[in-house]
Design a protein around this motif. Structure first.
Motif, PDB file in Angstrom:
ATOM      1  N   VAL A 272       2.704   2.798   0.062  1.00  0.00           N
ATOM      2  CA  VAL A 272       1.945   4.010   0.308  1.00  0.00           C
ATOM      3  C   VAL A 272       0.479   3.617   0.324  1.00  0.00           C
ATOM      4  N   ARG A 273      -0.186   3.797   1.456  1.00  0.00           N
ATOM      5  CA  ARG A 273      -1.571   3.336   1.590  1.00  0.00           C
ATOM      6  C   ARG A 273      -2.467   4.524   1.925  1.00  0.00           C
TER       7      ARG A 273
ATOM      8  N   VAL B 101      -7.554  -1.765  -4.865  1.00  0.00           N
ATOM      9  CA  VAL B 101      -6.823  -1.242  -6.023  1.00  0.00           C
ATOM     10  C   VAL B 101      -5.351  -1.206  -5.654  1.00  0.00           C
ATOM     11  N   ALA B 102      -4.521  -1.866  -6.454  1.00  0.00           N
ATOM     12  CA  ALA B 102      -3.070  -1.898  -6.233  1.00  0.00           C
ATOM     13  C   ALA B 102      -2.383  -1.169  -7.371  1.00  0.00           C
ATOM     14  N   GLY B 103      -1.684  -0.083  -7.036  1.00  0.00           N
ATOM     15  CA  GLY B 103      -0.928   0.667  -8.025  1.00  0.00           C
ATOM     16  C   GLY B 103       0.510   0.171  -8.061  1.00  0.00           C
ATOM     17  N   MET B 104       1.005  -0.083  -9.259  1.00  0.00           N
ATOM     18  CA  MET B 104       2.375  -0.543  -9.437  1.00  0.00           C
ATOM     19  C   MET B 104       3.341   0.655  -9.427  1.00  0.00           C
ATOM     20  N   PRO B 105       4.646   0.426  -9.301  1.00  0.00           N
ATOM     21  CA  PRO B 105       5.589   1.559  -9.325  1.00  0.00           C
ATOM     22  C   PRO B 105       5.689   2.262 -10.681  1.00  0.00           C
TER      23      PRO B 105
ATOM     24  N   ILE C  93      13.698   2.857 -15.338  1.00  0.00           N
ATOM     25  CA  ILE C  93      13.374   1.453 -15.149  1.00  0.00           C
ATOM     26  C   ILE C  93      14.051   0.895 -13.902  1.00  0.00           C
ATOM     27  N   GLU C  94      15.236   1.396 -13.552  1.00  0.00           N
ATOM     28  CA  GLU C  94      15.930   0.919 -12.357  1.00  0.00           C
ATOM     29  C   GLU C  94      15.125   1.221 -11.092  1.00  0.00           C
ATOM     30  N   GLN C  95      14.464   2.363 -11.077  1.00  0.00           N
ATOM     31  CA  GLN C  95      13.640   2.728  -9.920  1.00  0.00           C
ATOM     32  C   GLN C  95      12.408   1.837  -9.830  1.00  0.00           C
ATOM     33  N   VAL C  96      11.785   1.580 -10.969  1.00  0.00           N
ATOM     34  CA  VAL C  96      10.590   0.738 -10.993  1.00  0.00           C
ATOM     35  C   VAL C  96      10.917  -0.673 -10.508  1.00  0.00           C
ATOM     36  N   VAL C  97      11.979  -1.258 -11.049  1.00  0.00           N
ATOM     37  CA  VAL C  97      12.344  -2.615 -10.643  1.00  0.00           C
ATOM     38  C   VAL C  97      12.835  -2.622  -9.195  1.00  0.00           C
ATOM     39  N   GLY C  98      13.553  -1.582  -8.796  1.00  0.00           N
ATOM     40  CA  GLY C  98      13.985  -1.490  -7.405  1.00  0.00           C
ATOM     41  C   GLY C  98      12.812  -1.475  -6.443  1.00  0.00           C
TER      42      GLY C  98
ATOM     43  N   VAL D  20      -6.839   1.189  -1.236  1.00  0.00           N
ATOM     44  CA  VAL D  20      -5.913   1.570  -2.303  1.00  0.00           C
ATOM     45  C   VAL D  20      -4.498   1.452  -1.772  1.00  0.00           C
ATOM     46  N   THR D  21      -3.647   0.741  -2.483  1.00  0.00           N
ATOM     47  CA  THR D  21      -2.243   0.614  -2.120  1.00  0.00           C
ATOM     48  C   THR D  21      -1.389   0.959  -3.326  1.00  0.00           C
ATOM     49  N   VAL D  22      -0.451   1.866  -3.162  1.00  0.00           N
ATOM     50  CA  VAL D  22       0.503   2.198  -4.221  1.00  0.00           C
ATOM     51  C   VAL D  22       1.865   1.663  -3.793  1.00  0.00           C
ATOM     52  N   LEU D  23       2.355   0.689  -4.528  1.00  0.00           N
ATOM     53  CA  LEU D  23       3.582  -0.012  -4.167  1.00  0.00           C
ATOM     54  C   LEU D  23       4.777   0.682  -4.807  1.00  0.00           C
ATOM     55  N   ALA D  24       5.120   1.819  -4.239  1.00  0.00           N
ATOM     56  CA  ALA D  24       6.225   2.611  -4.760  1.00  0.00           C
ATOM     57  C   ALA D  24       6.908   3.329  -3.609  1.00  0.00           C
ATOM     58  N   SER D  25       8.175   3.615  -3.789  1.00  0.00           N
ATOM     59  CA  SER D  25       8.936   4.317  -2.763  1.00  0.00           C
ATOM     60  C   SER D  25       8.736   5.820  -2.908  1.00  0.00           C
ATOM     61  N   PRO D  26       9.071   6.596  -1.880  1.00  0.00           N
ATOM     62  CA  PRO D  26       8.951   8.051  -1.981  1.00  0.00           C
ATOM     63  C   PRO D  26       9.801   8.641  -3.099  1.00  0.00           C
ATOM     64  N   ALA D  27      10.850   7.912  -3.520  1.00  0.00           N
ATOM     65  CA  ALA D  27      11.715   8.416  -4.592  1.00  0.00           C
ATOM     66  C   ALA D  27      11.112   8.218  -5.976  1.00  0.00           C
ATOM     67  N   SER D  28      10.034   7.464  -6.073  1.00  0.00           N
ATOM     68  CA  SER D  28       9.429   7.169  -7.371  1.00  0.00           C
ATOM     69  C   SER D  28       8.550   8.323  -7.848  1.00  0.00           C
ATOM     70  N   TRP D  29       8.479   8.466  -9.156  1.00  0.00           N
ATOM     71  CA  TRP D  29       7.665   9.505  -9.795  1.00  0.00           C
ATOM     72  C   TRP D  29       6.245   8.967  -9.931  1.00  0.00           C
ATOM     73  N   ILE D  30       5.355   9.355  -9.030  1.00  0.00           N
ATOM     74  CA  ILE D  30       3.953   8.947  -9.088  1.00  0.00           C
ATOM     75  C   ILE D  30       3.102  10.210  -9.124  1.00  0.00           C
TER      76      ILE D  30
END
Length: 376
Positions: A3-4, A47-51, A336-341, A17-27
């Motif tokens: 997500v950029r 700035v890089a945001g983690m999942p 945690i499964e979503q974050v690691v995924g 800014v880059t957020v490295l998370a899928s649409p299914a993640s809670w951000i």
């Protein structure tokens, strides 16, 4: 795909800014907004945001922030906080028996009990875990997902490990306070001086994790061991002449990292291989999805204290602070499964093994006498 959000124009530089998370993640939107606020600072490049991204006090948690200017507040007060993993051998790992044998990690060691120099000469709180999301956990290797890499680390299914999550305690707080009293949230006027103090706090945090692992191993009747993983996630790294700030983001450039779940879920040990888009970083844990106040309010409405002392995976929680039990409930965190995924989907990490908790130590249980005398 990352997500950029739209780039932010900083002083003379185009900061992204880059957020490295899928649409299914809670951000949370507040966390993304904090990423943009940081990106607008003078000298910021990326700035890089983690999942596991979530809002922090003035800056996002779960982010790597690259800048030509050094900002101490982006690292925060718990400089050197990290997670270490130590192998441990026990004959009969019965959680109920072992929980009763954990030492009191709220009571500091004496300096004479420590071999070698103590960084910065800081003896206060030596060998203690602290509050918040810090913990010491006896866990079992559950699934082996990359047998070759696990073997290189000396790990096999059923093995036991100690996972220690803590930092520099009062030392990092003292360093940040000295800066903010003089300069607020502004940059370090003397980066070299800040980095010297910062490096001492990082070394102190690593020593503190080793001391706690030794204390627990001896109390459980085992021989202390060297860590197979020890990665810091609150620090500044000088990289190619720029300052890479990490707040709740572990170094992910060819390192092994324990991505912590909760006391009631698995954790993942991963082989990290993150590049520049991710700030050479990976997530450090599940990440909060509730504030402490919300977790306390909702938890008290749904659970009893005794329910929270026994987790859904059958492990035990040693915690003498009832409020902390609710604040740190597994439901207060992301999956945690979503974050690691998300890490896997973005090519940042490869899972090696999962661990499942047996005993998680937060704070010591207190007797009535302890409480009367105000002992912590």
């Amino acid at each position: 795909m990352a997500v950029r959000p739209d780039p932010v124009q900083g002083e003379r530089f185009l900061s992204t800014v880059t957020v490295l998370a899928s649409p299914a993640s809670w951000i949370e939107s507040d966390a993304v907004a904090q990423c943009h606020q940081v990106a607008a600072l003078d000298g910021m490049r990326h700035v890089a945001g983690m999942p596991d991204l979530h809002p922090g006090k003035g800056a996002p948690i779960g982010a790597a922030m690259l800048s030509a200017v050094l900002y101490p507040f982006l690292v925060g007060s718990d400089i050197g906080c990290g997670i270490a993993v130590f192998p441990i051998k026990l004959k009969r790992p019965v959680p109920e028996r072992l929980a009763a044998r954990f030492p009191d990690l709220d009571r500091p060691l004496e300096p004479a009990d420590v071999d070698g120099d103590i960084p910065a000469g800081h003896v206060e709180s030596l060998g203690t875990v602290g509050r918040g999301n810090h913990f010491v956990e006896l866990a079992r290797i559950d699934a082996v997902l990359d047998p070759g890499h696990a073997a290189r680390l000396g790990l096999a299914g059923g093995d036991l490990v100690l996972i220690v999550h803590s930092g520099s305690r009062g030392l990092g707080e003292r360093i940040l306070r000295a800066h903010t009293e003089a300069h607020g949230a502004g940059p370090a006027p003397d980066p070299a001086a800040y980095l010297a103090a910062h490096d001492a706090a990082v070394a102190w945090g690593s020593l503190n994790r080793r001391l706690m692992a030794d204390r627990v191993a001896r109390a459980l009747g085992a021989r202390p061991a060297e860590p197979i993983v020890d990665e810091c996630h609150n620090l500044v790294e000088v990289r190619d002449g720029l300052y890479l700030h990490r707040k709740g983001a572990a170094r992910g450039d060819g390192r092994d990292v324990l991505v912590a779940g909760t006391r009631g879920t698995h954790s993942y040990l991963v082989a990290a291989h993150a590049g520049p888009d991710a700030g050479f970083s990976v997530a450090h844990g599940a990440g909060r999805k509730m504030s402490r106040a919300d977790a306390l309010k909702r938890g008290r409405a749904k659970h009893t204290v005794e329910e929270l002392r026994r987790t859904p995976v059958g492990s035990l929680v040693v915690c003498g602070d009832r409020q902390l039990l609710f604040e740190e409930a597994p439901t207060a965190y992301k999956r945690i499964e979503q974050v690691v995924g998300d890490l896997v989907a973005h090519g940042l990490a490869t899972p090696v093994v999962t661990t499942v908790p047996l005993v998680t130590y937060k704070t010591a249980e207190r007797t009535a006498g302890d409480r009367r005398h105000g002992r912590r």
